[in-house]
Enzyme design. Structure first.
Site, PDB file in Angstrom:
ATOM      1  N   LYS A  36      -0.992 -34.856 -20.812  1.00  0.00           N
ATOM      2  CA  LYS A  36       0.277 -35.445 -21.280  1.00  0.00           C
ATOM      3  C   LYS A  36       1.249 -34.322 -21.619  1.00  0.00           C
ATOM      4  O   LYS A  36       0.861 -33.302 -22.215  1.00  0.00           O
ATOM      5  CB  LYS A  36      -0.005 -36.312 -22.511  1.00  0.00           C
ATOM      6  CG  LYS A  36       1.172 -37.163 -22.974  1.00  0.00           C
ATOM      7  CD  LYS A  36       0.757 -38.032 -24.173  1.00  0.00           C
ATOM      8  CE  LYS A  36       1.893 -38.911 -24.677  1.00  0.00           C
ATOM      9  NZ  LYS A  36       1.494 -39.697 -25.865  1.00  0.00           N
ATOM     10  N   SER A  82       3.117 -44.504 -25.494  1.00  0.00           N
ATOM     11  CA  SER A  82       3.927 -43.507 -24.828  1.00  0.00           C
ATOM     12  C   SER A  82       3.217 -42.802 -23.679  1.00  0.00           C
ATOM     13  O   SER A  82       3.854 -42.236 -22.804  1.00  0.00           O
ATOM     14  CB  SER A  82       4.370 -42.448 -25.840  1.00  0.00           C
ATOM     15  OG  SER A  82       3.240 -41.752 -26.337  1.00  0.00           O
ATOM     16  N   SER A  94      -0.609 -45.002 -28.498  1.00  0.00           N
ATOM     17  CA  SER A  94      -0.131 -44.416 -27.240  1.00  0.00           C
ATOM     18  C   SER A  94      -1.218 -43.997 -26.260  1.00  0.00           C
ATOM     19  O   SER A  94      -0.914 -43.658 -25.117  1.00  0.00           O
ATOM     20  CB  SER A  94       0.767 -43.212 -27.528  1.00  0.00           C
ATOM     21  OG  SER A  94       1.990 -43.635 -28.064  1.00  0.00           O
TER      22      SER A  94
END
Lengths: 512, 513
Positions: free
Chosen positions: A81, A156, A180
């Site tokens: 990420k 997210s 997330s």
């Protein structure tokens, strides 16, 4: 015919690598090819590090050839990420503000991946500074759900989950502040774990809310998640909040996959009204499968969970407003001068740069947090929210007196359409209603697929929660449930996902 | 550039007749830990800009702080030495405000949970009948990190106003600081400026004795902000303590002992003039101008300044165990004032001598010299002589001139052993100050050696007596003081290289006096 390496689980790929059936370079190249073929459709990656990944793979192959003892996942490629800083590789957090910034250091998680020989394929898309539940708040465009490219992949960490779901990477790193990792896992039919707070070092993860953030694994199977969890977890002197204790035996638990005699608590407040029928049906079936596998089911009540969302939306923005203050254009990141000012002051440059660099959701939360921390409001907002946090932790403590793990649907709905909730922040925030309590209490949680909702044929997720530091329980229960579900499905859920061929991207490009 | 001001200032005596000053001091002490408060960067003073930095103290995205355990121990020792309570559990807090020299745009500090609280420091001031003790109550001492340093370029004043651009050096960002805050100090009356100076001075001695800081005010490792307000003198049967406090100003960066006294004195006069003219004091920060000795208005400060403090979520609470606190208590040095009194009595100095020695910063050097073998009198003589004159003229510490305690002890040894007389010893001191080597090396190189050849000395004495029959007769006749002239001539004949005492004895013997 060579099997498609990208369809392999991380565990199987690791086995093939250690037997030298395939090389790390072959495995990495296969995934890079897959990214080239389908990421135009999915847009899971913000940056693909072809050279870096292949160099790391070559190094693994060389060390393996030299007979060195390697980590179990050595040579298995991974996506990270874009919130974890990577030395020499761009890190944007999905924000214009950090566009072009090249970090001079590695996050501890990244350093551990490198040390364990996992080639890093690239950096995955995310809502800007991890603020969102759909990845639509990325400054670089949304990620698409591989199950339906018109839908969101969650957020997210939608990029990490979509990358795993679309076989662009067998593993990915996510971070979870209010869900997330888990909510994207649920809506993409993948597995994601938020470890116990402090279980994985936060050093080098660009902070959203320091007291809530936690990095964890994204994968297509519970065992794969456990293998990655074991690589990244453990004490780090660079993070004061990291737990100085042995890593929970997650891999052993995943391999044992045993729920016999285990008490499973269904949380009364997480389910029912507001949850999509298909999500509830799949959840109830999963609970029944656990019973069939030998678990005992009890209902538990956590009355203060009703206040969790409100408390979360005070604590998270408060911490974020302070954490994001450093993006001021003075030392790094986007710098713009205010319009029409000949010789602007530092203060004017800060204001203009923050105005240009941050998206609306980021600004919304900074304003919320600044307000909540302000003198005269602190007690009513931040102070009260901290009290709620304590009450939620007590709810969990009481629930874990009655049950060894707790279960709920991960998210109230399956993936919604891109754009559907973009103008309704409250509707967006409600996606995390079931995942937020774990962050507030610091306990570990996992989402794994419970099946496809009948009404839309999209994946639904079941969330498992365990007491702090008992992360292994998630893996034991998760692996048992996964086995029972896959037996019922007659294979892996993701094998039912539509094939991607890159045509959507070319269609998009043609339109553009 | 000289700061000018049109502020009226009332004569101090008149001001003190009408008003009662109440003041408070906030002193920042930079700890001398090897590494910064929250990272492993070096802390040395004077390194090239931005060479002692890392992701943590630059506030790079993702970086996290880790508390320096040595800094915490220093904070506890400071608290114990200030007679404070030590928190058994306390947290850091974030103080949020934007400024380019603060990398994270928040300062990691302590807010409502300081590690040290409720203490006091006894300071000595001159009273009517010798030194008197004044107790300064300490509100709190807390840990925090320093900011970077801004250099404003292109303006006339070096301040940000009028500057063309600014440079920032982050070497200082993250240096551990202890901020020590007094309670409002009342009851000092006209001695307020003196008490303020004595307090800062005592604090500096304490830090030095604890070994926790270099406390060099000129390098900024100890910095002082002075708060002051005036209230009317109590009238009639009213108690002064019952008169409400006035509005205060905070004068920043009062960074020398002398300035502390001057700044307080100036603000008393300035505020008194404002109040006497029927005006009111604006609550504000003021800048102190060392060169002109005035304060000028800075930015208005109100209690509404909102730093949005909240507990620092990146750090775990600091929870020193009772065992640790007790162990640290065992490491406390003798309190500086007590130590001064002990040394004064051991060395046999008068109050005045001890005060001069203390004010010159010579106590430690004399102590070391005595430990190395010098007599207390000789040690004082050497340190307070030419070295002190130069140090005072050049505003440098005594230890800066290349003379060590070992040198002083060796020099004194050369005198007491009879090798050098006083004037020779002074020549050796010149050599020491010129960096010519050790006392023995200098004496050798300069050929300084008392004549020990008694025959040569006796011959010289005989010749001088023979050449001065009149004086010799006077001495024989009982006028012993007349021998001085003969001694001088003998010393001259010996080129100064004789022990004058011995010459005197020889002359008196020979003249039967």
């Amino acid at each position: 015919m060579t099997p498609d390496l990208t369809r392999s689980s991380a565990a199987d790929l690791a086995g093939a690598l250690s037997r030298k059936d395939v090389s790390a370079v072959e495995a990495t190249q296969a995934h890079l090819d897959r990214i080239a073929a389908v990421d135009g459709d999915v847009h899971a990656f913000l940056h693909v590090d072809t050279e870096g990944a292949l160099a790391a793979a070559r190094d693994v192959d060389r060390r393996r050839a030299a007979g060195e003892e390697l980590s179990p996942l050595a040579g298995v490629p991974i996506a990270v990420k874009d919130i974890a800083v990577t030395k020499g590789v761009p890190t944007t957090c999905g924000s214009r503000t950090l566009e072009g910034w090249i970090p001079p250091y590695d996050a501890t998680v990244v350093a551990r991946l490198r040390a364990a020989g996992l080639p890093i394929l690239g950096k995955t898309n995310m809502d800007e500074f991890a603020m969102g539940s759909s990845t639509e708040h990325s400054a670089f465009g949304p990620t698409h759900n591989p199950w339906d490219l018109e839908r969101i992949p969650g957020g997210s960490g939608g990029g990490s989950s979509a990358a795993v779901a679309s076989f662009q990477a067998p593993l990915a790193i996510g971070t979870d502040t209010g869900g997330s990792i888990r909510q994207p896992a649920a809506v993409t039919g993948t597995v994601g774990t938020k470890p116990t707070y402090g279980g994985v070092s936060r050093y080098g993860l660009v902070a959203l809310a320091s007291s809530l953030d936690q990095a964890g694994p994204c994968s297509r199977s519970v065992l794969d998640a456990a293998l990655l969890h074991a690589v990244i977890a453990g004490h780090d002197v660079m993070d004061s909040t990291s737990i100085d204790a042995p890593v929970p035996p997650v891999v052993e638990a995943a391999r044992r996959a045993d729920v016999r005699g285990l008490r499973v608590g269904v949380v009364k407040e997480l389910g029912g009204e507001g949850y999509q029928p298909g999500v509830r049906t799949r959840f109830e079936e999963s609970v029944q499968l656990l019973v069939d596998a030998g678990a005992e089911v009890v209902e538990v009540s956590c009355p203060h969970f009703d206040y969790a969302l409100a408390a979360y939306y005070l604590i998270m923005p408060s911490e974020a407003s302070s954490n994001l203050a450093r993006f001021d254009a003075m030392r790094y990141g986007l710098r713009v001068g205010p319009d029409g000012v000949g010789s602007p002051s530092a203060e004017q440059v800060m204001a203009a740069s923050r105005d240009a660099g941050f998206g609306d959701e980021v600004k919304r939360r900074i304003i919320l947090g600044t307000y909540a921390l302000s003198s005269g409001y602190y007690d009513a907002y931040y102070g009260q929210a901290q009290k709620v946090r304590t009450l939620i932790a007590r709810d969990f403590a009481a629930a874990f007196e009655q049950a060894d793990v707790l279960v709920s649907p991960t998210a109230p709905t399956t993936a919604f359409r891109i754009g559907e909730k973009l103008d309704d922040p409250m509707a967006m925030y409600l996606n995390d209603i079931a995942t937020i309590p774990a962050n507030l209490a610091g306990i570990p949680g996992m989402s794994l697929p419970s099946g496809l909702a009948d009404e839309d044929g999209l994946p639904a997720g079941i969330q498992l929660l365990a007491p702090a530091t008992k992360d292994e329980r998630l893996y034991g229960v998760g692996a048992a449930l996964e086995a029972a579900l896959e037996q019922r499905w007659g294979g892996r859920l993701l094998d039912r996902a539509p094939e991607l061929d890159g045509s959507a991207a070319s269609a998009t490009e043609a339109r553009a | 550039m000289t700061a000018t001001t049109t502020d009226a200032v009332m004569d101090l005596d008149e001001a003190l007749e009408r008003f009662d000053p109440v003041f408070g001091l906030e002193v920042h002490v930079e700890l001398n830990t090897a590494t910064k408060m929250f990272c492993g960067c070096a802390t040395g003073f004077g390194a090239d800009p931005n060479t002692q930095v890392c992701p943590v103290c630059l506030g790079l995205p993702g970086a996290l702080p880790v508390v320096n355990a040595t800094a915490v121990e220093s904070a506890i020792r400071i608290g114990l030495a200030l007679n404070c309570e030590i928190a058994s559990w306390c947290r850091f807090a974030r103080k949020n405000y934007f400024y380019p020299d603060m990398p994270k745009n928040f300062q990691t500090s302590q807010y409502d949970e300081p590690i040290d609280f409720e203490g006091y420091l006894d300071v000595e001031v001159d009273g009517d009948d010798g030194p008197e003790t004044f107790r300064v109550a300490i509100e709190r001492a807390h840990m925090e990190e320093d900011t970077g340093k801004s250099l404003h370029v292109g303006g006339a004043t070096g301040r940000i106003q009028g500057a063309d651009h600014s440079l920032v050096d982050y070497n200082r960002a993250g240096i551990p600081l202890i901020e020590i805050v007094t309670k409002p100090i009342t009851g000092a009356g006209g001695r307020a400026p003196e008490v303020a100076k004595a307090y800062v001075s005592a604090l500096r001695d304490l830090m030095k004795a604890l070994g926790v800081s270099d406390v060099r005010m000129e390098q900024g490792s100890m910095r002082c902000d002075a708060n002051l307000s005036l209230r009317p003198r109590a009238t009639g049967s009213q108690e002064q303590a019952d008169v409400p406090l006035g509005t205060r100003t905070e004068t920043k960066n009062v960074n020398s002992l002398r300035s502390v006294e001057r700044a307080i004195r100036y603000e008393i006069g300035r505020q008194a003039a404002v109040l006497a003219a029927g005006g009111s004091i604006v609550q504000e920060t003021r800048h102190w101008h060392e060169d002109t000795g005035v304060t000028t208005s800075g930015r208005p400060k109100s209690d509404a300044d909102d730093y949005r403090y909240f507990p620092e979520p990146d750090l775990v609470p600091v929870a020193p165990s009772a065992e640790l606190v007790e162990r640290l208590r065992g490491t406390l040095p003798e309190p500086p004032a007590q130590r001064r009194h002990r040394l004064q009595s051991e060395w046999g100095y008068s109050d005045l001598e001890m005060r001069d020695v203390y004010n010159a910063g010579a106590v430690e050097l004399i102590e070391e010299s005595v430990a190395a073998g010098a007599t207390p009198a000789a040690a004082r003589k050497w340190w307070m002589g030419e070295i002190a004159r130069r140090a005072s003229a050049e505003l440098r510490p005594l230890a800066d001139f290349g003379v060590t305690a070992q040198h002083v002890a060796e020099l004194d040894g050369l005198v007491t052993s009879g090798r050098l007389n006083d004037s020779m010893a002074r020549q050796v001191m010149e050599g020491l100050l010129a960096g010519e080597g050790t006392p023995t090396e200098i004496a050798d190189a300069r050929g300084l050696q008392l004549v020990e050849d008694d025959d040569a000395l006796e011959t010289a004495v005989d010749e001088v007596i023979a050449a001065n029959p009149d004086i010799a007769d006077k001495v024989r006749g009982g006028k012993v003081q007349a021998a001085g002239a003969l001694i001088g001539q003998v010393m001259k004949a010996m080129n100064g290289q004789a022990d004058a005492g011995k010459v005197r004895r020889l002359i008196l013997d020979k003249l039967g006096a």
